[in-house]
Design a protein around this motif. Structure first.
Motif, PDB file in Angstrom:
ATOM      1  N   GLY A 150      -9.804  18.740  33.006  1.00  0.00           N
ATOM      2  CA  GLY A 150      -9.034  19.438  31.977  1.00  0.00           C
ATOM      3  C   GLY A 150      -9.589  20.810  31.697  1.00  0.00           C
ATOM      4  N   ASN A 151     -10.285  21.384  32.678  1.00  0.00           N
ATOM      5  CA  ASN A 151     -11.064  22.573  32.326  1.00  0.00           C
ATOM      6  C   ASN A 151     -10.212  23.717  31.786  1.00  0.00           C
ATOM      7  N   SER A 152      -9.007  23.894  32.327  1.00  0.00           N
ATOM      8  CA  SER A 152      -8.242  25.035  31.828  1.00  0.00           C
ATOM      9  C   SER A 152      -7.838  24.840  30.366  1.00  0.00           C
ATOM     10  N   SER A 153      -7.646  23.596  29.944  1.00  0.00           N
ATOM     11  CA  SER A 153      -7.331  23.422  28.527  1.00  0.00           C
ATOM     12  C   SER A 153      -8.574  23.085  27.704  1.00  0.00           C
ATOM     13  N   LEU A 154      -9.445  22.210  28.218  1.00  0.00           N
ATOM     14  CA  LEU A 154     -10.579  21.768  27.409  1.00  0.00           C
ATOM     15  C   LEU A 154     -11.687  22.800  27.317  1.00  0.00           C
ATOM     16  N   GLN A 155     -11.813  23.659  28.333  1.00  0.00           N
ATOM     17  CA  GLN A 155     -12.910  24.624  28.281  1.00  0.00           C
ATOM     18  C   GLN A 155     -12.412  26.014  27.913  1.00  0.00           C
ATOM     19  N   ARG A 156     -11.197  26.081  27.432  1.00  0.00           N
ATOM     20  CA  ARG A 156     -10.694  27.381  27.031  1.00  0.00           C
ATOM     21  C   ARG A 156     -11.359  27.795  25.713  1.00  0.00           C
ATOM     22  N   LYS A 157     -11.333  29.066  25.480  1.00  0.00           N
ATOM     23  CA  LYS A 157     -11.842  29.587  24.206  1.00  0.00           C
ATOM     24  C   LYS A 157     -10.723  30.398  23.587  1.00  0.00           C
TER      25      LYS A 157
HETATM   26  C1  NAG Z   1     -12.035  26.113  35.516  1.00  0.00           C
HETATM   27  O1  NAG Z   1     -12.702  25.924  36.739  1.00  0.00           O
HETATM   28  C2  NAG Z   1     -12.550  27.003  37.654  1.00  0.00           C
HETATM   29  C3  NAG Z   1     -13.170  26.590  38.963  1.00  0.00           C
HETATM   30  O2  NAG Z   1     -14.370  25.932  38.782  1.00  0.00           O
HETATM   31  C4  NAG Z   1     -13.180  28.253  37.070  1.00  0.00           C
HETATM   32  O3  NAG Z   1     -13.041  29.323  37.958  1.00  0.00           O
HETATM   33  C5  NAG Z   1     -12.505  28.566  35.766  1.00  0.00           C
HETATM   34  O4  NAG Z   1     -13.131  29.664  35.159  1.00  0.00           O
HETATM   35  C6  NAG Z   1     -12.551  27.376  34.845  1.00  0.00           C
HETATM   36  N1  NAG Z   1     -11.766  27.651  33.664  1.00  0.00           N
HETATM   37  C7  NAG Z   1     -12.300  27.671  32.457  1.00  0.00           C
HETATM   38  C8  NAG Z   1     -11.350  27.990  31.368  1.00  0.00           C
HETATM   39  O5  NAG Z   1     -13.464  27.456  32.257  1.00  0.00           O
END
Ligand code: NAG
Ligand code: NAG
Ligand code: NAG
Length: 375
Positions: free
Chosen positions: A192-199
């Motif tokens: 979920g990185n694009s949603s969960l790790q967004r800021k």
């Molecule tokens: C999600 O992962 C990709 C590839 O690892 C990375 O380039 C991107 O910055 C990440 N997105 C976020 C919002 O961290």
């Protein structure tokens, strides 16, 4: 004083992003037509999935969770087994034993578990938790340091002593909260990185209901929920005459919160000495809003802007329909709400009138604000 300053400095510099995974498990006995077990999974305060043993539903609530189910049949299998076999069996036995220990025969009983972990993505530090509430009150919790159970009330001592003898279960619980859950959390954060790790930074505004009301500094639209909102005077955080609200979930998945400042004893000339500061965990740039009369949005007088009520949140409907529609669950979660409130160590906000900008969601979807430095 110097130590305090260094401490604050250290706290500020090392502020990393903490992610949390929480499973809320609610089991009931003696209530007909009510699911025996409901599990909800939350990642960083957002509902990720849930299951209901009666309806045989295991439902992802986020696109990334759907994708994990599709991509990883083994994980799907594991989750299915946890939801429909393992957890119901464990909770059934636990309720049975509790009733025996507490000399209860019939009646309605509700057992809740809060299991999960917290993971610091900078230091890698992991913190696990595994605690239970019985009939709406905190009952017993697992202490990772001593690998023993802690009775949270006198009636829980018998249970504690018995659970302490079950070394296999203790070993499994340790592994669960220190290995299995952190692995799961990392997997979720990855998918979920694009949603969960967004800021996302919020928009911050100053609001005042009447000319004698406290001025509310309101931040909305931030993500994740680890954030602080404070009032400062001459650049120093103040606590007196300040009332912190809880963090609430917006319908778009972002969060909002507000902090009120009672200015009744402050002269108009001194207003300029105050400002409101928003800080998102792990972000260097704070949002500083000076206390300026002309910037305050009000609902009175001629110069102020009108505050329009925001649309009612539409997350209320799905969450209500799927998770908390059952009265028993609502009653049952009270225990944890009380727990969360206690933990937050802040008074809940009084009910607001119709000029309120905040969206009042289900209490379950709001969470207490714990500043990153005090965790
Ligand atoms: C999600 O992962 C990709 C590839 O690892 C990375 O380039 C991107 O910055 C990440 N997105 C976020 C919002 O961290
Ligand atoms: C359990 O119930 C029995 C029968 O009502 C009673 O005699 C006994 O004292 C109770 N024990 C406890 C520990 O409350
Ligand atoms: C603000 O402070 C004044 C005096 O300190 C007090 O009388 C008043 O009740 C407070 N207002 C609120 C809304 O707390």
């Amino acid at each position: 004083m110097k130590t305090l300053f260094l401490l604050l400095l250290f706290c500020h510099v090392s502020s990393a992003v903490k992610h949390t995974l929480k499973f809320f498990i609610t089991a009931s006995s003696g209530v007909p037509k009510i699911p025996e077990l409901v599990i909800t999974a939350e990642v960083d305060g957002s509902l990720a999935g849930y299951c209901d043993t009666n309806k045989k539903i295991l439902e992802p609530k986020q696109d990334w969770m759907k994708k994990i189910f599709e991509d990883d049949p083994q994980y799907f299998e594991w989750a299915t087994q946890q939801c429909f076999e393992r957890m119901p069996n464990i909770f059934k036995v636990m309720i049975h034993n509790l009733k025996q220990h507490l000399n209860q025969s019939g009646g309605v009983h509700i057992l809740q578990g809060l299991l999960g972990c917290e993971w610091d993505d900078k230091t890698g530090e992991v913190n696990g938790f595994n605690q239970y509430g019985y009939n709406g009150e905190d009952f017993i919790s697992f202490d990772l340091k001593t690998l023993t159970w802690i009775a949270l009330k006198p009636q829980a001592v018998t249970t504690k002593l018995m659970w302490d003898t079950d070394k296999a279960r203790i070993k499994y619980n340790e592994k669960l909260v220190t290995e299995i859950f952190p692995e799961l959390l990392k997997k979720y954060l990855d998918y979920g990185n694009s949603s969960l790790q967004r800021k996302e930074l919020p928009s911050v505004s100053l609001l005042q209901k009447t000319s004698s009301s406290p001025v509310s500094c309101h931040a909305t639209g931030f993500y994740p929920d680890s954030a602080t909102l404070i009032w400062r005077k001459d650049g120093e955080e103040i606590h007196e005459d300040v009332d912190h609200g809880e963090i609430l979930l917006n319908h778009d998945g972002s969060f909002q919160m507000s902090v009120d400042l009672n200015l009744s004893s402050v002269t108009p000339e001194d207003w300029r000495r105050y400002d409101c500061v928003f800080q998102l965990s792990g972000e260097k740039n704070d949002i500083v809003t000076k206390l300026d009369k002309s910037e305050i949005r009000t609902n009175w007088g001629k110069t102020g802007m009108r505050i329009d009520k925001e649309e009612p949140s539409n997350i209320t409907i799905p969450i209500t329909a799927t998770v908390v529609v059952l009265a028993v669950v609502l009653i049952a979660v009270i225990g944890f709400i009380v727990y969360k409130k206690k933990k937050a160590n802040r008074p809940p906000r009084p009910p607001e009138n119709s000029t309120e900008l905040s969206e009042k969601l289900n209490p379950e979807t709001s969470r207490a604000n714990t500043p990153p430095c005090t965790q």
